[in-house]
Design an enzyme around this catalytic site. Structure first.
Site, PDB file in Angstrom:
ATOM      1  N   LYS A  22       9.701   0.023  11.586  1.00  0.00           N
ATOM      2  CA  LYS A  22      10.736   0.385  10.602  1.00  0.00           C
ATOM      3  C   LYS A  22      10.257   1.531   9.715  1.00  0.00           C
ATOM      4  O   LYS A  22      10.982   2.495   9.486  1.00  0.00           O
ATOM      5  CB  LYS A  22      11.057  -0.849   9.743  1.00  0.00           C
ATOM      6  CG  LYS A  22      11.815  -0.537   8.469  1.00  0.00           C
ATOM      7  CD  LYS A  22      12.058  -1.770   7.620  1.00  0.00           C
ATOM      8  CE  LYS A  22      10.940  -2.169   6.689  1.00  0.00           C
ATOM      9  NZ  LYS A  22      10.837  -1.419   5.433  1.00  0.00           N
ATOM     10  N   ASN A  23       9.020   1.405   9.207  1.00  0.00           N
ATOM     11  CA  ASN A  23       8.565   2.383   8.213  1.00  0.00           C
ATOM     12  C   ASN A  23       8.165   3.723   8.827  1.00  0.00           C
ATOM     13  O   ASN A  23       7.901   4.678   8.105  1.00  0.00           O
ATOM     14  CB  ASN A  23       7.420   1.805   7.375  1.00  0.00           C
ATOM     15  CG  ASN A  23       7.925   0.720   6.442  1.00  0.00           C
ATOM     16  OD1 ASN A  23       9.133   0.547   6.276  1.00  0.00           O
ATOM     17  ND2 ASN A  23       7.008  -0.020   5.828  1.00  0.00           N
ATOM     18  N   ARG A  93      15.492   1.801  -1.036  1.00  0.00           N
ATOM     19  CA  ARG A  93      14.758   2.871  -1.719  1.00  0.00           C
ATOM     20  C   ARG A  93      14.310   3.972  -0.765  1.00  0.00           C
ATOM     21  O   ARG A  93      14.182   5.118  -1.168  1.00  0.00           O
ATOM     22  CB  ARG A  93      13.507   2.305  -2.372  1.00  0.00           C
ATOM     23  CG  ARG A  93      13.728   1.222  -3.366  1.00  0.00           C
ATOM     24  CD  ARG A  93      12.394   0.772  -3.863  1.00  0.00           C
ATOM     25  NE  ARG A  93      11.560   1.947  -4.059  1.00  0.00           N
ATOM     26  CZ  ARG A  93      11.555   2.691  -5.143  1.00  0.00           C
ATOM     27  NH1 ARG A  93      12.276   2.360  -6.167  1.00  0.00           N
ATOM     28  NH2 ARG A  93      10.800   3.766  -5.206  1.00  0.00           N
ATOM     29  N   CYS A 117      12.325  -2.494  -7.852  1.00  0.00           N
ATOM     30  CA  CYS A 117      12.737  -3.566  -6.950  1.00  0.00           C
ATOM     31  C   CYS A 117      11.833  -4.759  -7.194  1.00  0.00           C
ATOM     32  O   CYS A 117      10.979  -4.719  -8.071  1.00  0.00           O
ATOM     33  CB  CYS A 117      12.720  -3.109  -5.493  1.00  0.00           C
ATOM     34  SG  CYS A 117      11.082  -2.909  -4.829  1.00  0.00           S
ATOM     35  N   ARG A 122       8.029   1.097  -8.857  1.00  0.00           N
ATOM     36  CA  ARG A 122       8.159   2.067  -7.772  1.00  0.00           C
ATOM     37  C   ARG A 122       8.750   3.411  -8.195  1.00  0.00           C
ATOM     38  O   ARG A 122       9.842   3.800  -7.760  1.00  0.00           O
ATOM     39  CB  ARG A 122       8.939   1.443  -6.609  1.00  0.00           C
ATOM     40  CG  ARG A 122       8.325   0.121  -6.174  1.00  0.00           C
ATOM     41  CD  ARG A 122       8.897  -0.416  -4.930  1.00  0.00           C
ATOM     42  NE  ARG A 122       8.534   0.350  -3.754  1.00  0.00           N
ATOM     43  CZ  ARG A 122       8.991   0.099  -2.539  1.00  0.00           C
ATOM     44  NH1 ARG A 122       9.820  -0.901  -2.366  1.00  0.00           N
ATOM     45  NH2 ARG A 122       8.630   0.828  -1.522  1.00  0.00           N
ATOM     46  N   PRO A 123       8.020   4.157  -9.051  1.00  0.00           N
ATOM     47  CA  PRO A 123       8.517   5.473  -9.468  1.00  0.00           C
ATOM     48  C   PRO A 123       8.464   6.490  -8.324  1.00  0.00           C
ATOM     49  O   PRO A 123       7.841   6.237  -7.285  1.00  0.00           O
ATOM     50  CB  PRO A 123       7.533   5.875 -10.578  1.00  0.00           C
ATOM     51  CG  PRO A 123       6.285   5.111 -10.283  1.00  0.00           C
ATOM     52  CD  PRO A 123       6.701   3.837  -9.611  1.00  0.00           C
ATOM     53  N   ASP A 125       7.811   9.869  -9.271  1.00  0.00           N
ATOM     54  CA  ASP A 125       7.310  11.048  -9.986  1.00  0.00           C
ATOM     55  C   ASP A 125       6.430  11.940  -9.109  1.00  0.00           C
ATOM     56  O   ASP A 125       6.472  13.166  -9.216  1.00  0.00           O
ATOM     57  CB  ASP A 125       6.547  10.612 -11.252  1.00  0.00           C
ATOM     58  CG  ASP A 125       5.422   9.636 -10.933  1.00  0.00           C
ATOM     59  OD1 ASP A 125       5.649   8.683 -10.159  1.00  0.00           O
ATOM     60  OD2 ASP A 125       4.302   9.826 -11.444  1.00  0.00           O
ATOM     61  N   ASP A 309       1.635  -4.709   2.788  1.00  0.00           N
ATOM     62  CA  ASP A 309       2.770  -5.335   3.485  1.00  0.00           C
ATOM     63  C   ASP A 309       2.363  -6.590   4.257  1.00  0.00           C
ATOM     64  O   ASP A 309       3.224  -7.262   4.851  1.00  0.00           O
ATOM     65  CB  ASP A 309       3.441  -4.326   4.437  1.00  0.00           C
ATOM     66  CG  ASP A 309       4.167  -3.228   3.664  1.00  0.00           C
ATOM     67  OD1 ASP A 309       4.407  -3.405   2.465  1.00  0.00           O
ATOM     68  OD2 ASP A 309       4.475  -2.184   4.275  1.00  0.00           O
ATOM     69  N   ARG A 401      15.935  -7.317   7.003  1.00  0.00           N
ATOM     70  CA  ARG A 401      15.747  -5.894   6.719  1.00  0.00           C
ATOM     71  C   ARG A 401      14.599  -5.311   7.543  1.00  0.00           C
ATOM     72  O   ARG A 401      14.598  -4.112   7.826  1.00  0.00           O
ATOM     73  CB  ARG A 401      15.417  -5.679   5.232  1.00  0.00           C
ATOM     74  CG  ARG A 401      16.527  -6.072   4.314  1.00  0.00           C
ATOM     75  CD  ARG A 401      16.184  -5.748   2.889  1.00  0.00           C
ATOM     76  NE  ARG A 401      15.981  -4.306   2.724  1.00  0.00           N
ATOM     77  CZ  ARG A 401      15.866  -3.688   1.563  1.00  0.00           C
ATOM     78  NH1 ARG A 401      15.920  -4.372   0.463  1.00  0.00           N
ATOM     79  NH2 ARG A 401      15.687  -2.384   1.505  1.00  0.00           N
TER      80      ARG A 401
HETATM   81  N1  EPU Z   1       3.767   5.603  -6.726  1.00  0.00           N
HETATM   82  C1  EPU Z   1       3.825   6.282  -7.916  1.00  0.00           C
HETATM   83  N2  EPU Z   1       4.604   7.403  -7.961  1.00  0.00           N
HETATM   84  C2  EPU Z   1       5.276   7.874  -6.883  1.00  0.00           C
HETATM   85  C3  EPU Z   1       5.189   7.173  -5.671  1.00  0.00           C
HETATM   86  C4  EPU Z   1       4.423   6.029  -5.623  1.00  0.00           C
HETATM   87  O1  EPU Z   1       3.208   5.903  -8.913  1.00  0.00           O
HETATM   88  O2  EPU Z   1       5.952   8.898  -6.993  1.00  0.00           O
HETATM   89  C5  EPU Z   1       2.945   4.376  -6.645  1.00  0.00           C
HETATM   90  C6  EPU Z   1       3.768   3.149  -6.275  1.00  0.00           C
HETATM   91  O3  EPU Z   1       4.403   2.583  -7.399  1.00  0.00           O
HETATM   92  C7  EPU Z   1       2.712   2.256  -5.668  1.00  0.00           C
HETATM   93  C8  EPU Z   1       1.820   3.253  -4.928  1.00  0.00           C
HETATM   94  O4  EPU Z   1       2.056   4.518  -5.561  1.00  0.00           O
HETATM   95  O5  EPU Z   1       1.965   1.655  -6.694  1.00  0.00           O
HETATM   96  C9  EPU Z   1       2.072   3.395  -3.443  1.00  0.00           C
HETATM   97  O6  EPU Z   1       3.479   3.496  -3.196  1.00  0.00           O
HETATM   98  P1  EPU Z   1       4.046   4.320  -1.967  1.00  0.00           P
HETATM   99  O7  EPU Z   1       4.742   5.519  -2.490  1.00  0.00           O
HETATM  100  O8  EPU Z   1       2.969   4.552  -0.963  1.00  0.00           O
HETATM  101  O9  EPU Z   1       5.130   3.324  -1.390  1.00  0.00           O
HETATM  102  P2  EPU Z   1       6.477   3.729  -0.651  1.00  0.00           P
HETATM  103  O10 EPU Z   1       6.244   4.991   0.083  1.00  0.00           O
HETATM  104  O11 EPU Z   1       7.611   3.674  -1.597  1.00  0.00           O
HETATM  105  C10 EPU Z   1       5.981   2.564   1.631  1.00  0.00           C
HETATM  106  C11 EPU Z   1       6.599   1.466   2.464  1.00  0.00           C
HETATM  107  C12 EPU Z   1       6.382   0.118   1.799  1.00  0.00           C
HETATM  108  C13 EPU Z   1       4.872  -0.096   1.639  1.00  0.00           C
HETATM  109  C14 EPU Z   1       4.261   1.065   0.845  1.00  0.00           C
HETATM  110  C15 EPU Z   1       2.763   0.979   0.719  1.00  0.00           C
HETATM  111  C16 EPU Z   1       8.438   2.533   3.603  1.00  0.00           C
HETATM  112  C17 EPU Z   1       9.898   2.636   3.803  1.00  0.00           C
HETATM  113  N3  EPU Z   1       8.014   1.724   2.640  1.00  0.00           N
HETATM  114  O12 EPU Z   1       6.658   2.533   0.367  1.00  0.00           O
HETATM  115  O13 EPU Z   1       6.902  -0.841   2.691  1.00  0.00           O
HETATM  116  O14 EPU Z   1       4.629  -1.306   0.968  1.00  0.00           O
HETATM  117  O15 EPU Z   1       4.582   2.315   1.480  1.00  0.00           O
HETATM  118  O16 EPU Z   1       2.169   0.940   1.968  1.00  0.00           O
HETATM  119  O17 EPU Z   1       7.665   3.140   4.324  1.00  0.00           O
HETATM  120  C18 EPU Z   1       7.847  -2.916   3.304  1.00  0.00           C
HETATM  121  O18 EPU Z   1       7.981  -2.475   4.460  1.00  0.00           O
HETATM  122  O19 EPU Z   1       7.997  -4.144   3.029  1.00  0.00           O
HETATM  123  C19 EPU Z   1       7.488  -2.001   2.216  1.00  0.00           C
HETATM  124  C20 EPU Z   1       7.685  -2.289   0.942  1.00  0.00           C
END
Ligand code: EPU
Length: 434
Positions: A22-23, A93, A117, A122-123, A125, A309, A401
């Site tokens: 999925k991811n 998201r 969520c 989950r910002p 920025d 995950d 999902r």
């Molecule tokens: N973060 C920031 N600022 C940003 C982006 C991220 O502070 O602009 C922080 C997040 O709050 C978190 C960390 O950085 O503390 C890592 O977050 P990341 O951005 O890597 O997460 P994501 O890209 O939103 C993806 C997966 C998640 C998985 C995470 C971590 C997808 C669609 N989602 O989310 O998958 O947990 O990476 O590996 O790829 C799931 O499948 O259940 C799921 C939540």
């Protein structure tokens, strides 16, 4: 809302097959928006998140068709309306990853700002910081991110690390945007997750020039144009890891097909420490429990560390170990909604900040429990399969999902899980009365 009734105490046996990730599929669907023409994606899982993302892409003016369950055609010949609607983004998201490709292709995009969520704030920025570094002007209007680059994006050196390390979708957004920027972009502290490497390989097939794929140092030479692609999505390492943990918690022996062990080394290492055997086998592996479950300490980290995950699923597993384990969450410090639910099943878990002390218990006892998010629901299903009695897991739409027909797959290898719907039951009762 469907719920699961799970009869505990059955060992998982024989063979289960993993779907495409999925991811990986979600950002790759977004990437096809960069290529003028019809792209074909293979091994796309049949999940509600994928369907929602397909709707979002259709709203942009790009028809999405599924010739069969696991293939998808996206026609991005034209993008009429570069706009990510709140009604879709609030459901998922990952929708935010249309930002980078549409900014690069259309030079202007509006996407609803994702909210928090159940797993944390989950910002985004860092996504925005990276896109600004490429020359985008970005402001917020009525809850929407408005990003513009009227003269196109320009390559830059960008550090993408944040307080919790690299960002997966942030790297996806900035990497996709940089493919069409003028000149060279260097991304430092890029996410190394296999899903990001798969996205980079897909972009390179479309004509992008990305090197350093799979490393934290990406170099992207901008090109003028990307074309459509035919790409096969990698296997889902989180689905595979969930099946591995499910085999062990039931004391079973399960062969897992379409599973790339190379993507799961931190998980395999923990499984062996806990007392399981994991043997490479054809295009997957065979996992079995030998003796009793032993405790282990786990810290979640960006890849190649232990994945967040799989944190909830391993907490369910360690709840039954002989001794104490410590689980520390370094990616999403609030991702612990499953703790209270597992304790309702007689686990002994104590949360302290971003850590949980797991005091192993000899047995879990069935109870009605509530799923709060995708991976928490997988952990509750696993706990239900190991518990004494019949567990009810409510709100299983969360599990739909990210796991394709999980109850059918688990039932085929020995589990007893019934999907039920309270309304269907009510209708039956009314029918009975007439
Ligand atoms: N973060 C920031 N600022 C940003 C982006 C991220 O502070 O602009 C922080 C997040 O709050 C978190 C960390 O950085 O503390 C890592 O977050 P990341 O951005 O890597 O997460 P994501 O890209 O939103 C993806 C997966 C998640 C998985 C995470 C971590 C997808 C669609 N989602 O989310 O998958 O947990 O990476 O590996 O790829 C799931 O499948 O259940 C799921 C939540």
């Amino acid at each position: 809302m469907d719920y699961f009734r799970i009869g505990g105490g059955k060992r998982l046996r024989v063979t289960v097959e993993v779907n495409g990730a999925k991811n990986a599929a979600l950002p790759i669907m977004a990437a096809t928006l960069l290529g003028e023409g019809r792209s074909e994606l293979i091994d796309v899982p049949d999940l509600s998140d994928i369907a929602v993302f397909g709707q979002l892409i259709e709203q942009l003016g790009c028809p999405v068709t599924r010739p069969d369950k696991h293939r998808m055609i996206i026609d991005a010949t034209r993008v009429d309306r570069p706009f990510g609607d709140y009604e879709i983004v609030r459901k998922m998201r990952a929708s935010v990853c249309i930002l980078g490709p549409l900014l690069a292709r259309c030079r202007r995009v509006e996407v609803s700002m994702p909210g928090g969520c159940s797993i944390g704030d989950r910002p985004v920025d860092i996504h925005l910081r990276g896109l600004r570094a490429l020359g985008a002007q970005i402001h917020l209007k009525g809850g929407y991110i408005v990003a513009e680059a009227p003269k196109g994006l320009v390559g830059a050196e960008i550090f993408l690390g944040g307080p919790f390390g690299s960002t997966v979708l942030g790297t996806a957004n900035v990497m996709m945007a940089a493919t069409l920027a003028k000149g060279r972009t260097i991304i430092e502290s890029a996410a190394c997750e296999p899903e990001i490497a798969d996205l980079a390989r897909c972009l390179n097939q479309m004509g992008a020039k990305i090197s350093g794929v799979g490393s934290p140092h990406l170099v992207i030479e901008g090109v003028d144009h990307l074309g459509p692609v035919r790409h096969t999505v990698i296997p889902d390492r989180i689905e595979a890891g969930t099946f591995m943990a499910a085999a062990v918690i039931t004391g079973g022996r399960l062969t897992i097909r379409n599973c790339c062990l190379e993507h799961l080394m931190a998980v395999v290492d923990k499984l062996r420490e806990i007392g399981a055997t994991v043997e490479a086998d054809g295009d997957g592996c065979t996992v079995a429990l030998v003796g009793n479950l032993r405790p282990a300490d786990i810290t979640t980290l960006p890849y190649p560390g232990f994945p967040t995950d799989l944190q909830a699923q391993f907490m369910a597993l360690l709840a039954l170990a002989e001794g104490n384990s410590l689980i520390i969450e370094k990616i999403f410090p609030d991702r612990f909604m499953h703790v209270a639910e597992l304790n309702r099943m007689a686990a002994n878990l104590r949360k302290e900040g971003a850590a949980v002390l797991v005091a192993g218990v000899p047995r879990l006892i069935a109870a009605p429990v509530m799923a709060s998010d995708l991976r928490a629901s997988a952990a509750l299903v696993m706990a239900g399969m190991a518990a004494e009695g019949t567990t009810t897991v409510n709100r299983v739409y969360h599990i739909d999902r990210g796991y394709e027909k999980i109850e059918e797959k688990l039932n085929a290898v020995g589990a007893r899980i019934a999907r039920e719907n309270p309304n269907a039951k009510m209708a039956l009762k009314e029918g009975d009365m007439t």
